[in-house]
Design a protein around this motif. Sequence first.
Motif, PDB file in Angstrom:
ATOM      1  N   VAL A 143       0.860  -1.180   0.000  1.00 26.56           N
ATOM      2  CA  VAL A 143       0.000   0.000   0.000  1.00 26.56           C
ATOM      3  C   VAL A 143       0.896   1.230   0.000  1.00 26.56           C
ATOM      4  O   VAL A 143       1.644   1.475   0.947  1.00 26.56           O
ATOM      5  CB  VAL A 143      -0.938   0.015   1.214  1.00 26.56           C
ATOM      6  CG1 VAL A 143      -1.869   1.231   1.141  1.00 26.56           C
ATOM      7  CG2 VAL A 143      -1.747  -1.280   1.283  1.00 26.56           C
ATOM      8  N   GLY A 144       0.798   2.006  -1.072  1.00 30.63           N
ATOM      9  CA  GLY A 144       1.619   3.205  -1.178  1.00 30.63           C
ATOM     10  C   GLY A 144       2.008   3.473  -2.610  1.00 30.63           C
ATOM     11  O   GLY A 144       2.144   2.549  -3.423  1.00 30.63           O
ATOM     12  N   VAL A 148       9.384   4.602  -1.582  1.00 27.54           N
ATOM     13  CA  VAL A 148       9.597   3.490  -0.657  1.00 27.54           C
ATOM     14  C   VAL A 148       8.847   2.257  -1.156  1.00 27.54           C
ATOM     15  O   VAL A 148       9.361   1.132  -1.119  1.00 27.54           O
ATOM     16  CB  VAL A 148       9.155   3.866   0.767  1.00 27.54           C
ATOM     17  CG1 VAL A 148       9.250   2.664   1.694  1.00 27.54           C
ATOM     18  CG2 VAL A 148      10.026   5.003   1.304  1.00 27.54           C
ATOM     19  N   ALA A 149       7.624   2.459  -1.656  1.00 30.22           N
ATOM     20  CA  ALA A 149       6.877   1.349  -2.240  1.00 30.22           C
ATOM     21  C   ALA A 149       7.626   0.766  -3.430  1.00 30.22           C
ATOM     22  O   ALA A 149       7.708  -0.456  -3.603  1.00 30.22           O
ATOM     23  CB  ALA A 149       5.482   1.812  -2.662  1.00 30.22           C
ATOM     24  N   ALA A 150       8.195   1.632  -4.270  1.00 27.27           N
ATOM     25  CA  ALA A 150       8.961   1.158  -5.424  1.00 27.27           C
ATOM     26  C   ALA A 150      10.174   0.344  -4.984  1.00 27.27           C
ATOM     27  O   ALA A 150      10.515  -0.669  -5.605  1.00 27.27           O
ATOM     28  CB  ALA A 150       9.397   2.344  -6.280  1.00 27.27           C
ATOM     29  N   VAL A 184       0.525  -3.577  -6.021  1.00 27.25           N
ATOM     30  CA  VAL A 184       0.874  -2.255  -5.488  1.00 27.25           C
ATOM     31  C   VAL A 184      -0.355  -1.368  -5.628  1.00 27.25           C
ATOM     32  O   VAL A 184      -0.824  -1.130  -6.752  1.00 27.25           O
ATOM     33  CB  VAL A 184       2.063  -1.640  -6.252  1.00 27.25           C
ATOM     34  CG1 VAL A 184       2.561  -0.394  -5.538  1.00 27.25           C
ATOM     35  CG2 VAL A 184       3.185  -2.655  -6.412  1.00 27.25           C
ATOM     36  N   VAL A 185      -0.866  -0.877  -4.507  1.00 23.58           N
ATOM     37  CA  VAL A 185      -2.140  -0.160  -4.514  1.00 23.58           C
ATOM     38  C   VAL A 185      -1.947   1.214  -3.885  1.00 23.58           C
ATOM     39  O   VAL A 185      -1.397   1.326  -2.784  1.00 23.58           O
ATOM     40  CB  VAL A 185      -3.230  -0.938  -3.751  1.00 23.58           C
ATOM     41  CG1 VAL A 185      -4.582  -0.267  -3.940  1.00 23.58           C
ATOM     42  CG2 VAL A 185      -3.277  -2.396  -4.191  1.00 23.58           C
ATOM     43  N   GLY A 186      -2.433   2.243  -4.594  1.00 28.30           N
ATOM     44  CA  GLY A 186      -2.345   3.595  -4.054  1.00 28.30           C
ATOM     45  C   GLY A 186      -3.673   4.327  -4.154  1.00 28.30           C
ATOM     46  O   GLY A 186      -4.515   4.010  -4.998  1.00 28.30           O
ATOM     47  N   ARG A 187      -3.843   5.328  -3.283  1.00 29.71           N
ATOM     48  CA  ARG A 187      -5.074   6.130  -3.300  1.00 29.71           C
ATOM     49  C   ARG A 187      -5.134   7.053  -4.509  1.00 29.71           C
ATOM     50  O   ARG A 187      -6.205   7.338  -5.033  1.00 29.71           O
ATOM     51  CB  ARG A 187      -5.145   6.995  -2.039  1.00 29.71           C
ATOM     52  CG  ARG A 187      -5.247   6.254  -0.729  1.00 29.71           C
ATOM     53  CD  ARG A 187      -5.103   7.195   0.449  1.00 29.71           C
ATOM     54  NE  ARG A 187      -5.126   6.524   1.738  1.00 29.71           N
ATOM     55  CZ  ARG A 187      -6.198   6.401   2.505  1.00 29.71           C
ATOM     56  NH1 ARG A 187      -7.345   6.930   2.124  1.00 29.71           N
ATOM     57  NH2 ARG A 187      -6.130   5.786   3.663  1.00 29.71           N
TER      58      ARG A 187
END
Length: 381
Positions: A143-144, A148-150, A184-187
Amino acid sequence: MHQIAIIGAGPSGCFTAQALAKLMPGARIDLIDALPVPYGLIRYGVAPDHQGTKAVIRQFERLFERQGVGFFGHVRLGETVTLEALQGLYDAVVLATGLSVDRRLGVKGDDLPGVLGSGAVTRAFNDYPDTAPVAIGEQVVIVGNGNVAADLVRLLAKGAGEFHGSDLSETAARQCSDVRRIDVVGRSPSDQAKFDPVMIRELGRLEQAAIHVHGLSGEGKIVEALQHLEGHDPQDATREIHFHFGWTPEVIEGTDRVTAARFRQGDARLVLPCDTVLTAIGFEGERPAADAEGAIAPGLYATGWLKRGPRGTIPENRADAQNVAARIAADLADVAPGKAGRDGVLALVPGAVHYDHWQRIDAAERADCPEGRVRRKIPTT
């Protein structure tokens, strides 16, 4: 001469020491850290396969080797020594301890086993002292939508042969060897994602991961980089990566452990089966009330994330440190020197680790590294 102590030997602390050494060449500056080794976030927070970013350490080495800055490691504020004691010994004390608590998702189930923050994972992958290994399963939801998510995606998606030249330990490599699918999920919609396009393009060099991008919209460099990833499908790929945009976390499902992550987008729902959820949504923690130039009280200052909050890159922390250093130099221009400083700390903490000790640790880690790695970190204190 004026005596200045900086609590925290990570990038913000080192940048502050660097700026102060330039502005106040006659001052005696000491970096004090809870760990027995310097460099903090660079050593333990930057991804182990990004040695180019870690190379900033070379400029910090000059602080200790050429500019007379002292290092006191294995000194815990509030345990080994109090802040009040340091204020009595130094003309200025700078807090550069950063923020390390992962921000929670704030939804039902975010405390289930299998939900891990990016900070905890990165520390484990970087062999932060006395950190327990993390358990990463086969199906991972991250989540992000930032760098950092990458980093997490890249580390989890690489095969064993893709870590040449890194300092990823064998233990850390085993922790992510079972991964088969990463969502990978983001708002944010894709054109508002916080990824650096360079970081996204780097994923296009993965040798064992097929990549699919869902819900692309808008335009711009990030969207272009994501478009180039779509359809990346190396022969004999063993992992899948799926990007999803515009989805808000709703609940983490499971009883004794994570079984799925559910997201919403208006009336639509996205349910992703998983055994691991990694959050990359920032850090939090208590911060002192400091003004724009880092002053907390006479002789006491803050810099870096502790001052500004958890935002900004390493170069941005340099600019902030320079501003704080300028304020300290201006304040100390009206303060007569005469405090014990380093001599007082040497007497107060005789068991501290010093820079020459760190050099021996560094040499031992480099000498003991396995083939294809640049060092094997000592994972205990």
